[in-house]
Design a protein around this motif. Sequence first.
Motif, mmCIF file in Angstrom:
data_model
loop_
_atom_site.group_PDB
_atom_site.id
_atom_site.type_symbol
_atom_site.label_atom_id
_atom_site.label_comp_id
_atom_site.label_asym_id
_atom_site.label_seq_id
_atom_site.Cartn_x
_atom_site.Cartn_y
_atom_site.Cartn_z
ATOM 1 N N ILE A 1 -18.624 -14.875 19.677
ATOM 2 C CA ILE A 1 -19.897 -14.212 19.392
ATOM 3 C C ILE A 1 -19.650 -12.791 18.896
ATOM 4 C CG2 ILE A 1 -22.059 -13.387 20.437
ATOM 5 C CD1 ILE A 1 -22.066 -15.885 22.171
ATOM 6 N N ASN B 1 -17.074 -11.858 17.114
ATOM 7 C CA ASN B 1 -16.689 -12.011 15.703
ATOM 8 C C ASN B 1 -17.889 -12.349 14.825
ATOM 9 O OD1 ASN B 1 -14.026 -11.398 16.048
ATOM 10 N ND2 ASN B 1 -13.298 -13.505 16.088
ATOM 11 N N LEU B 2 -18.772 -13.171 15.359
ATOM 12 C CA LEU B 2 -19.924 -13.624 14.570
ATOM 13 C C LEU B 2 -20.982 -12.534 14.421
ATOM 14 C CD1 LEU B 2 -21.272 -16.134 13.219
ATOM 15 C CD2 LEU B 2 -22.353 -16.586 15.426
ATOM 16 N N LEU B 3 -21.274 -11.823 15.513
ATOM 17 C CA LEU B 3 -22.426 -10.908 15.498
ATOM 18 C C LEU B 3 -22.060 -9.433 15.595
ATOM 19 C CD1 LEU B 3 -24.963 -12.906 17.693
ATOM 20 C CD2 LEU B 3 -24.801 -12.803 15.211
ATOM 21 N N ASN B 4 -20.802 -9.130 15.910
ATOM 22 C CA ASN B 4 -20.368 -7.731 15.971
ATOM 23 C C ASN B 4 -21.389 -6.888 16.754
ATOM 24 O OD1 ASN B 4 -19.723 -5.261 13.305
ATOM 25 N ND2 ASN B 4 -19.001 -5.319 15.397
ATOM 26 N N PRO B 5 -21.708 -7.313 18.001
ATOM 27 C CA PRO B 5 -22.754 -6.617 18.750
ATOM 28 C C PRO B 5 -22.277 -5.276 19.283
ATOM 29 C CG PRO B 5 -21.818 -8.341 20.098
ATOM 30 C CD PRO B 5 -21.146 -8.437 18.756
ATOM 31 N N GLU B 6 -23.214 -4.360 19.431
ATOM 32 C CA GLU B 6 -22.895 -3.039 19.948
ATOM 33 C C GLU B 6 -22.710 -3.116 21.464
ATOM 34 O OE1 GLU B 6 -25.616 -0.308 18.131
ATOM 35 O OE2 GLU B 6 -25.110 1.261 19.557
ATOM 36 N N SER C 1 -14.114 -5.091 15.998
ATOM 37 C CA SER C 1 -15.335 -5.591 16.630
ATOM 38 C C SER C 1 -15.265 -5.409 18.142
ATOM 39 C CB SER C 1 -15.541 -7.067 16.296
ATOM 40 O OG SER C 1 -15.600 -7.254 14.911
ATOM 41 N N ASN D 1 -15.775 -1.764 19.119
ATOM 42 C CA ASN D 1 -17.137 -1.271 18.931
ATOM 43 C C ASN D 1 -18.156 -1.968 19.817
ATOM 44 O OD1 ASN D 1 -17.318 0.814 16.656
ATOM 45 N ND2 ASN D 1 -15.836 -0.678 15.896
#
Lengths: 293, 293
Positions: B248, B250-255, B286, B289
């Motif tokens: 997830i 890698n897919l969404l690069n969430p904060e 990713s 971050n």
Amino acid sequence: MRSNYLGIDLGGTEVKLAIVDKKGKILEQDSFPNSCPSDPKKVVKNIITLFKKMKNRKSIKSTGIGVAGDVDQEKGVVRFSPNLKWKNIKLLKLLKPSLPNPIIIDNDANAAAWGAYWLETKGRARNLLCITLGTGIGGGIVFNGKLYHGASGTAGEIGHVTLVPHGLRCNCGNKGCIERYLGANYLVAQAKEKLKKNRSKIIENLTNGNIENISPKILAKAANRGDKISKNVWKVAGERLGTVLASIVNLLNPEIIVLAGGVSKAGSLLLKPIKETIKKNAFATSYRNCRIL
Amino acid sequence: MRSNYLGIDLGGTEVKLAIVDKKGKILEQDSFPNSCPSDPKKVVKNIITLFKKMKNRKSIKSTGIGVAGDVDQEKGVVRFSPNLKWKNIKLLKLLKPSLPNPIIIDNDANAAAWGAYWLETKGRARNLLCITLGTGIGGGIVFNGKLYHGASGTAGEIGHVTLVPHGLRCNCGNKGCIERYLGANYLVAQAKEKLKKNRSKIIENLTNGNIENISPKILAKAANRGDKISKNVWKVAGERLGTVLASIVNLLNPEIIVLAGGVSKAGSLLLKPIKETIKKNAFATSYRNCRIL
């Protein structure tokens, strides 16, 4: 009246330029081969030279560039591109004086997602996922009419979603990434492996008896002519991608998934097992509300 | 001056009401047990009765309700709740006349995500994922300061992302969902299975010798006291969730990723292997971050 757009696809083997009208229709296009590792200044020079030869160059309103790599969209910097062997190249700064402004630079799969959103849905879809299937597997996401970049600009890396925990080692350092099972070279390797045990006259004909000529294109042709080995490669590939997409359908409940890139040209050979697997594995409402193109 | 908010958590075993101020501080709270299957009209009546007893009831600006189930947020309809055994219940219509308007009804994990976004990040994160770890595993997603619902309102079903293709059968019909390996009951079952082969004095003490008393809470206590079986259960659980979260990331690069719910109270027992696995499996930028709380 400047009403057209310049699009540039900056890849590791080829650089393509096209001028399109406001409906996305290609008015003219040209390209030049790119050698890797490629010198950024030389690539920029070649782009500008080619652009200056284009007939519609005075009609351009803005420029969009898709680069095979990790791009800082806000700064117009190519942070890293394994395909080009570039690191921290200030591409925007290099191109700004000579190409029509404004210039938007993004990852190529993000650019593909935006293209799919614009052309396939006419900007009407609320959310969309675009997956580029080629040597590698890339992806781009559009949420609420905007490209979604995530916290540091790398969102959309669908190729590096884990398919098999502790599976085969991927170039990214992780194990079991979907790219490791579905990238063009790996599909070919799977077919070759099977051909060690079984003969296929159809593949032999299509490759002139040289197994090294196998490509996804040939595997698609062979499957469409009834070759069992190729058909199985596509079926397994579709089921694998379908497994990952079912998870993404449950997670993101997307309205549209667009499959793009060379490998996607296998068409229904790939699409059929993908759809069947998503239908079997994802929530019924989420599956029903998702179009796969 | 109406400056406070009413929050309601409508679950399968308990219904909780709380009045909070604009900073999210709880001013008062109350609850009643819910029996399942529960009669919607009776539940609504109980909610209203309880609300009428609350001291700060005249200070409410608006009402937010989280329901354990699939909710149509726009219509305020509970489409399906396995926990409550409800189907297509027009909850908004039933509550509107008697509770402070406007009333927002959403899935409980979405409500948790919004709460985490509001309270943990003060509305400053651009994107956030909240994962609720309990009997089941739920999730909610905030993108660009808005709850993300997807095409048909079911986005965020992180519990039904596939961990093991062709793995253990999940209640949703799919195989190998992460919920099937990490839900509270399954964690307990894994510990019980191990206790068949090995004794643990620490667990025996904590459960008064009755293996049926094992819960995630007891497994956390036992692990913190050095019990090997419990420690291993948490380590494996963390690695499994970490595998899914790396995908997830890698897919969404969430904060920000927020872990919530009863099982998350295991704290670093779970968080440590989760972080290690994400670090190992996801892209370095990713991972760097992404804050995991």
